[in-house]
Design an enzyme around this catalytic site. Structure first.
Site, short mmCIF file in Angstrom:
data_model
loop_
_atom_site.label_atom_id
_atom_site.label_comp_id
_atom_site.label_asym_id
_atom_site.label_seq_id
_atom_site.Cartn_x
_atom_site.Cartn_y
_atom_site.Cartn_z
N ASN A 9 0.87 -1.18 0.00
CA ASN A 9 0.00 0.00 0.00
C ASN A 9 0.90 1.23 0.00
OD1 ASN A 9 -1.82 2.04 0.52
ND2 ASN A 9 -2.24 1.41 2.64
N LYS A 11 0.12 4.33 -0.30
CA LYS A 11 -0.47 5.56 0.25
C LYS A 11 -0.20 6.73 -0.71
CE LYS A 11 0.00 3.36 4.67
NZ LYS A 11 0.13 3.45 6.12
N HIS A 104 -9.27 1.21 5.07
CA HIS A 104 -7.95 1.36 5.70
C HIS A 104 -8.09 2.29 6.90
CE1 HIS A 104 -3.85 2.69 6.38
NE2 HIS A 104 -3.50 1.52 5.87
N GLU A 106 -6.49 4.74 7.84
CA GLU A 106 -6.39 6.18 7.54
C GLU A 106 -7.70 6.69 6.94
OE1 GLU A 106 -2.70 5.72 5.42
OE2 GLU A 106 -1.83 5.12 7.35
N GLU A 177 -5.31 -4.88 10.60
CA GLU A 177 -4.25 -3.89 10.78
C GLU A 177 -4.51 -3.10 12.07
OE1 GLU A 177 -2.15 -2.81 6.85
OE2 GLU A 177 -3.88 -1.51 7.07
N GLY A 183 2.71 2.23 10.66
CA GLY A 183 3.67 3.32 10.49
C GLY A 183 4.41 3.71 11.76
N SER A 223 3.62 -2.15 10.23
CA SER A 223 5.07 -2.20 10.42
C SER A 223 5.70 -3.53 10.01
CB SER A 223 5.44 -1.83 11.87
OG SER A 223 5.07 -0.49 12.13
P1 PGA Z 1 3.05 0.26 7.54
O1 PGA Z 1 1.59 0.50 6.94
O2 PGA Z 1 3.56 -1.03 6.95
O3 PGA Z 1 3.86 1.44 7.09
O4 PGA Z 1 2.90 0.17 9.01
C1 PGA Z 1 0.69 -0.55 6.75
C2 PGA Z 1 -0.59 -0.05 6.17
O5 PGA Z 1 -1.00 1.08 6.49
O6 PGA Z 1 -1.26 -0.73 5.37
#
Ligand code: PGA
Length: 261
Positions: A9, A11, A104, A106, A177, A183, A223
């Site tokens: 992903n 983003k 997601h 976000e 998630e 992140g 992560s």
């Molecule tokens: P990350 O993000 O691997 O940077 O923690 C995962 C995601 O948001 O799908």
């Protein structure tokens, strides 16, 4: 046997030139590097990348094989009309997307998309030729107060309330998630990630039965990096990974694919 999915992903990262370079590099890795050739030949892993909307065309154009699948990061459930800033499923199909990420964290927490809108997006997607990767997961305070499972089951109860067993078994991909792991560098432990994915599979079993829950793919995200991808992905109920930061660098993304075959 559930096929593993490794999904990146991106983003709001990677312009058209970066998307083209990334896909070309990945295609040559599959075609020419020993680890890539092994991954391609094994047929055990489905590789997906989710560029931002404006880079989808460049990623699709750079694809030479059927090894790389393209996802969008969001969609709107209406088919057309006065919805400024939104993109429909037929537009995603036309652009070459096979998957779309829905819900997601976000989208849920930065853009405040509620459960009922996410349900509409999921249903509309299942009626199209694009397949959904539907995300669930608890926030840190919800975990700390012992409510992680309650949150996950609320999100899923809403999303899949009107779905049938066939659809859940054959078309749906769930991504667990935990918001506190996204992140932050704070990956869930293998045991915690497995516990949540096992919980999700049990919910699917209770509502949709054995066949659907056995074939439902459940990814972990938060992560993930080459150092932890193998052990996360080898857990019983984890069928793949949704990767943010570590999917931006093609070498680290390839490394992750290599660790799970
Ligand atoms: P990350 O993000 O691997 O940077 O923690 C995962 C995601 O948001 O799908």
């Amino acid at each position: 046997m559930r096929k593993k999915m490794i999904a990146g992903n991106w983003k709001m990262n990677n312009n058209q030139a970066a998307a083209k370079d990334f896909v070309e590099n990945l295609e040559s890795w599959f075609a020419a590097e020993p680890a890539g050739k092994k991954a391609a030949a094994s047929g055990e892993v489905e590789v997906v990348i989710a560029p931002p909307f404006t880079s989808i065309g460049a990623a699709v154009a750079a694809k030479k094989s059927k090894l790389v699948h393209i996802a969008a990061q969001n969609v709107y459930h209406e088919s057309k009309g006065a919805f400024t800033g939104e993109v429909s499923l037929s537009m995603l199909e036309e652009a070459g997307c096979e998957y779309v990420i829905i819900g997601h964290s976000e989208r849920r927490h930065v853009f405040h998309e509620p459960d009922d809108v996410l349900e509409k997006k999921l249903i509309a997607t299942l009626e199209s030729r694009v397949l959904p990767i539907f995300c669930v997961g608890e926030m840190l305070e919800e975990r700390a107060s012992g409510n992680a499972e309650k949150v996950i089951s609320r999100q899923l109860d809403f999303a899949w309330q009107s779905l049938t067993s066939d659809v859940v078994g054959e078309m749906l991909v769930i991504a667990y998630e935990p918001v506190w792991a996204i992140g932050t560098g704070q990956t869930a432990s293998d045991a915690d990630a497995e516990k949540a994915c096992d919980y999700i599979r049990n919910l699917a079993y209770e509502k949709f039965g054995q066949t659907a829950s056995d074939s439902l793919r459940i990814l972990y995200g938060g992560s993930v990096k080459p150092e932890n991808s193998a052990s996360l992905c080898s857990q019983n109920d984890i069928d793949g990974l949704l990767i943010g930061g570590a999917s931006l660098d093609v070498k680290s993304f390839e490394k992750i694919i290599e660790t799970v075959i």
